[in-house]
Design a protein around this motif. Structure first.
Motif, PDB file in Angstrom:
ATOM      1  N   ASN A 142     -17.009  44.238 -30.507  1.00 14.35           N
ATOM      2  CA  ASN A 142     -17.214  45.642 -30.165  1.00 14.35           C
ATOM      3  C   ASN A 142     -17.191  46.566 -31.375  1.00 14.35           C
ATOM      4  N   MET A 143     -17.135  45.985 -32.583  1.00 14.94           N
ATOM      5  CA  MET A 143     -17.059  46.784 -33.791  1.00 14.94           C
ATOM      6  C   MET A 143     -18.321  46.601 -34.628  1.00 14.94           C
ATOM      7  N   ASP A 144     -18.572  47.579 -35.480  1.00 10.55           N
ATOM      8  CA  ASP A 144     -19.815  47.608 -36.255  1.00 10.55           C
ATOM      9  C   ASP A 144     -19.596  46.963 -37.622  1.00 10.55           C
ATOM     10  N   VAL A 203     -10.256  49.331 -41.165  1.00 10.37           N
ATOM     11  CA  VAL A 203     -11.604  49.670 -41.631  1.00 10.37           C
ATOM     12  C   VAL A 203     -11.662  51.109 -42.113  1.00 10.37           C
ATOM     13  N   ALA A 204     -11.047  52.025 -41.366  1.00  6.60           N
ATOM     14  CA  ALA A 204     -11.064  53.435 -41.767  1.00  6.60           C
ATOM     15  C   ALA A 204     -10.364  53.632 -43.105  1.00  6.60           C
ATOM     16  N   GLY A 240      -8.324  46.396 -31.199  1.00  8.29           N
ATOM     17  CA  GLY A 240      -9.376  47.170 -31.837  1.00  8.29           C
ATOM     18  C   GLY A 240      -8.818  48.360 -32.593  1.00  8.29           C
ATOM     19  N   ALA A 241      -7.730  48.935 -32.091  1.00 10.15           N
ATOM     20  CA  ALA A 241      -7.136  50.086 -32.762  1.00 10.15           C
ATOM     21  C   ALA A 241      -6.628  49.712 -34.156  1.00 10.15           C
ATOM     22  N   ASP A 252      -9.625  49.124 -36.372  1.00 11.99           N
ATOM     23  CA  ASP A 252     -10.213  50.427 -36.717  1.00 11.99           C
ATOM     24  C   ASP A 252      -9.431  51.102 -37.842  1.00 11.99           C
ATOM     25  N   GLN A 253      -8.105  50.999 -37.789  1.00 11.80           N
ATOM     26  CA  GLN A 253      -7.283  51.603 -38.845  1.00 11.80           C
ATOM     27  C   GLN A 253      -7.527  50.932 -40.193  1.00 11.80           C
ATOM     28  N   ARG A 281     -12.618  52.337 -45.900  1.00 10.85           N
ATOM     29  CA  ARG A 281     -13.783  53.186 -46.183  1.00 10.85           C
ATOM     30  C   ARG A 281     -13.406  54.376 -47.060  1.00 10.85           C
ATOM     31  N   THR A 299     -12.789  41.302 -29.365  1.00 12.99           N
ATOM     32  CA  THR A 299     -12.425  42.582 -29.987  1.00 12.99           C
ATOM     33  C   THR A 299     -13.342  42.877 -31.166  1.00 12.99           C
TER      34      THR A 299
END
Length: 199
Positions: free
Chosen positions: A45-47, A121-122, A114-115, A118-119, A125, A42
């Motif tokens: 697939n992330m940056d 990390v978002a 991943g969701a 993503d939350q 940021r 997982t």
């Protein structure tokens, strides 16, 4: 800029797995893949600016796969002293990389999505480098957790088995899906999850 925060991801895989017995827990099969590869794939697939896997020994059977997934392997010779030693190593690495944030994940938590990452990390940021974020399910606060660089020095000084528990108590929380924060500690738990669909 908040949107350009550089984040290092650390996969903690140096635990002693005492409740699992003598087998390499992370190398055991979970739905056709090694337990320790689920969250690693997982993360792949992330940056991230950098990805490391912290291990206690070069005999860990997941190391070749983690390397293929783009993780640098970091040995923790003090792993028997507790999880905090791995968190401290990760923080020192993030400091050396001059990262803005450090994402901590546990290798024995295979259902982290991943969701959810993503939350986290978002949300980070949009925060300052003093932010702390973690996942939550009900009253449980847990990794994955993301720490801004202002906390690296404190993380780097941790010792014992508490990890970053005190800092996570102050974190902004992101809700996880049911079972997403499950960690697998025993052969019975692994057998149970092999007998049911992944969450």
């Amino acid at each position: 800029m908040a949107g350009s925060h550089r984040i290092c991801a650390a996969l903690l895989a140096a635990g002693q797995s005492l409740r699992f017995g003598e087998q390499d827990k992370l190398a055991q099969d979970l739905h056709g893949r090694k337990l320790g590869l689920h969250v690693a794939e997982t993360l792949q697939n992330m940056d991230f600016a950098d990805k490391i896997a912290i291990v206690s020994s070069d005999s860990c059977l997941c190391i070749p796969a983690w390397t293929n997934l783009g993780f640098d392997i970091v040995m923790n010779p003090e792993a028997r002293a507790g999880m905090a030693t791995s968190v401290a190593l990760a923080a020192r690495h993030a400091q050396q990389m001059e990262a803005d944030g450090l994402l901590i994940c546990l290798a024995d938590m295979p259902f982290v999505s991943g969701a959810l990452l993503d939350q986290l990390v978002a949300a980070f940021r949009n925060e300052s480098t003093g932010a702390i974020l973690c996942a939550t399910e009900g009253d449980k606060r847990s990794p994955p957790a993301l720490f801004g660089s202002r906390h690296f020095a404190k993380l780097a000084s941790l010792s014992g088995d508490a990890g970053a528990r005190d800092l996570i108590a102050e974190a902004r929380v992101i809700a996880a899906a049911p079972h997403e924060l499950t960690d697998i500690d025993t052969p019975a738990e692994l057998e149970q999850w092999n007998g049911r669909p992944l969450p």
